[in-house]
Design an enzyme around this catalytic site. Structure first.
Site, short mmCIF file in Angstrom:
data_model
loop_
_atom_site.label_atom_id
_atom_site.label_comp_id
_atom_site.label_asym_id
_atom_site.label_seq_id
_atom_site.Cartn_x
_atom_site.Cartn_y
_atom_site.Cartn_z
N HIS A 30 0.84 -1.20 0.00
CA HIS A 30 0.00 0.00 0.00
C HIS A 30 0.88 1.25 0.00
O HIS A 30 0.65 2.19 -0.76
CB HIS A 30 -0.89 0.04 1.25
CG HIS A 30 -2.15 -0.76 1.10
ND1 HIS A 30 -2.21 -2.11 1.33
CD2 HIS A 30 -3.41 -0.38 0.75
CE1 HIS A 30 -3.45 -2.54 1.13
NE2 HIS A 30 -4.21 -1.51 0.78
N LYS B 127 -9.57 -9.53 7.06
CA LYS B 127 -10.34 -10.00 8.20
C LYS B 127 -10.35 -8.96 9.30
O LYS B 127 -9.45 -8.13 9.39
CB LYS B 127 -9.82 -11.34 8.73
CG LYS B 127 -8.48 -11.27 9.43
CD LYS B 127 -8.17 -12.56 10.19
CE LYS B 127 -6.75 -12.50 10.76
NZ LYS B 127 -6.38 -13.59 11.62
#
Ligand code: SF4
Lengths: 296, 202
Positions: B39, B107
């Site tokens: 990222h 998650k």
């Protein structure tokens, strides 16, 4: 005559591979029962994904990509003739299982950085030694995932808070991580002894059979109460809602210092991997959790 | 609860149809893995006006550090369950605004900044069942590239062709709803009852 190092090595490689790919039967059974028990749609989807995953993994791939940091519990008989070969054989087996299964390299140097690439390094694999009377060796491979490990805690409570305080810290911890440790979890609790002892006891509880109860009724009652309380939160599998937040709560204790009440809380995820074998003094191997096909 | 089968690149319109509780299966070539470092690198490249090596528009970005090996010279992902997404909260909103990914998978859910960006750009966050590495890998038909490998196997940018990758449960949608926030509220509301079971009155 068989080579003792080789036997310990080969046995351990199989233990590590089986641990990573096949859950002990009782855990799988518990997950199936939980799936059947849930009424919530979301919870059902989580359990059915877990059960499908378990089936796929049993063909020989790691059920979870986090194949854990390597921990062994070793019970060695005082008359087992090959005590000197154990440590090296476990490390070598770890390297071999890492390459062959494959397992994710999870041993990182906390000081200078860098991943050893083979799951071994300073003090890892970690071996918990226990000397018992007898002439055989019991090895349990217990690879431990990072996500559930990060939810473990130690509380140094004031003795005045009593057992209610003990139960509260376990329940509060479950509420604070909210299923993020890949619930449903198994929780081990160690009370007393001292800071390290409490955590050690807590983690050892994760090795107990899922359906057992502590032999002392007072302790068994604490286990039942904590389990019921946490399942009443509704956190559910993966923290997405449901009836099953924990599959089991296991408590044990040691005597404590008058001034302290240590509580260790160890968290295991649904991928509660472990695999155990016994090696006799004649180097015959019996696999307990993952029997060899066609053999008892 | 509706089941969707989407093919990448996913349009904004399709992403906006998805609601919390829906199930999605993804097929297509715009499926990438990215954790913290990928990222960060993608955002740095944007700042410098450089073009990343893959097309993120309409893509599916999966928070995962896979186990992979090379077989006959070809990379294969063996196990690839999600990692904890909240670590990416630092970057995800900017990443979504700059690159218009449509499905973020991980998650544990993400925070308010990401939820805001999902609404703004028209995207969703899906939870993939934690630990289900073998099931995830089954949805990966092919690994097309292993990019940014200097970041190491878990942090690299894996370029994947997916086939019926799922089930992905939408837990944050573009309408401002987050199942994770709902869960926090529900559990807080039950706390008195939970405490009563261990003998604590609040
Ligand atoms: S917590 Fe357990 S199941 Fe979840 S990712 Fe970690 S090792 Fe796997």
């Amino acid at each position: 005559m068989k080579d003792p190092s080789q036997v310990i090595h080969d046995t351990t490689v199989r233990l590590l591979r089986k641990a990573a790919t096949v859950l002990p039967k009782e855990i799988e059974e518990a997950l199936k029962a939980a799936h059947a028990h849930e009424t919530d749609e979301t919870a059902k989807t989580q359990f059915s994904a877990i059960l499908t995953n378990i089936k796929l993994a049993a063909t020989g791939v790691p059920m979870c990509q986090d194949t854990g940091i390597m921990i062994f519990y070793v019970k060695v008989g005082d008359k087992f003739p090959f005590i000197g070969e154990i440590k090296d054989s476990l490390a070598k087996a770890t390297r071999k299982a890492t390459a062959d299964t494959p397992l994710r390299p999870n041993a990182v140097n906390p000081i200078i950085g860098g991943n050893s690439g083979d799951n071994t390094g300073k003090k890892i694999p970690w071996i918990n030694w226990e000397i018992v009377s007898g002439d055989s060796l019991e090895i349990t491979a217990f690879p431990k995932g990072g996500g559930s490990e990060n939810a473990c805690i130690l509380g140094m409570l004031k003795p005045g808070v009593g057992l209610t305080g003990v139960k509260k810290i376990v329940v509060d911890n479950a509420i604070s991580y909210m299923g993020k440790a890949c619930a449903p979890n198994i929780i081990g609790v160690g009370i007393g002894g001292g800071s390290d002892i409490a955590l050690k006891i807590a983690k050892q509880q994760l090795l107990r059979p899922l359906n057992d109860k502590h032999p002392e009724p007072e302790v068994a009652k604490i286990e039942a109460e904590i389990m019921e309380a946490i399942n009443a939160t509704g956190i559910g599998p993966m923290g997405l809602g449901g009836k099953t937040t924990v599959l089991g709560v296991k408590v044990d204790y040691a005597m404590r210092h008058p001034a302290s009440l240590p509580v260790g809380v160890a968290i295991q995820c649904w991928a509660a991997r472990k695999s155990t074998a016994i090696i006799s003094k004649d180097l015959d191997v019996t696999y307990l959790t993952h029997p060899v096909e066609g053999k008892k | 609860m509706t089941e969707y089968h989407l093919t990448t690149p996913i349009s904004e319109e399709d992403a906006r149809k998805l609601k919390v509780g829906d199930i999605v299966y993804v097929t297509g070539e715009h499926v990438y893995t990215a954790r913290d470092e990928a990222h960060e690198r993608a955002l740095e490249m944007y700042e410098k006006g450089e073009k990343p090596p893959v097309d993120f528009e309409g893509s599916v970005v999966y928070h995962v550090g896979p186990v992979a090996w090379q077989k006959n010279g070809k990379w294969e992902i063996v196990s690839a369950g999600p990692t904890t997404s909240i670590r990416m909260e630092l970057f995800e909103d900017e990443f979504l605004r700059k690159y218009s990914a449509r499905i973020i998978i991980g998650k544990g859910g993400m925070g308010a900044k990401t939820l805001g960006a999902l609404k703004e750009v028209g995207a969703v966050y899906c939870s993939f069942t934690g630990g289900c590495g073998a099931l995830a890998a089954k949805g990966f038909k092919e690994v097309r590239a292993y990019l940014w490998d200097d970041l190491g196997m878990p942090e690299a940018l894996w370029v994947i062709t997916a086939e019926k990758f799922g089930p992905l449960l939408v837990t944050m949608d573009s309408h401002g709803k987050s199942l994770h926030d709902d869960m926090d509220r529900m559990v807080a509301a039950r706390k008195a009852d939970v405490y009563a079971r261990i003998g604590i009155k609040e």
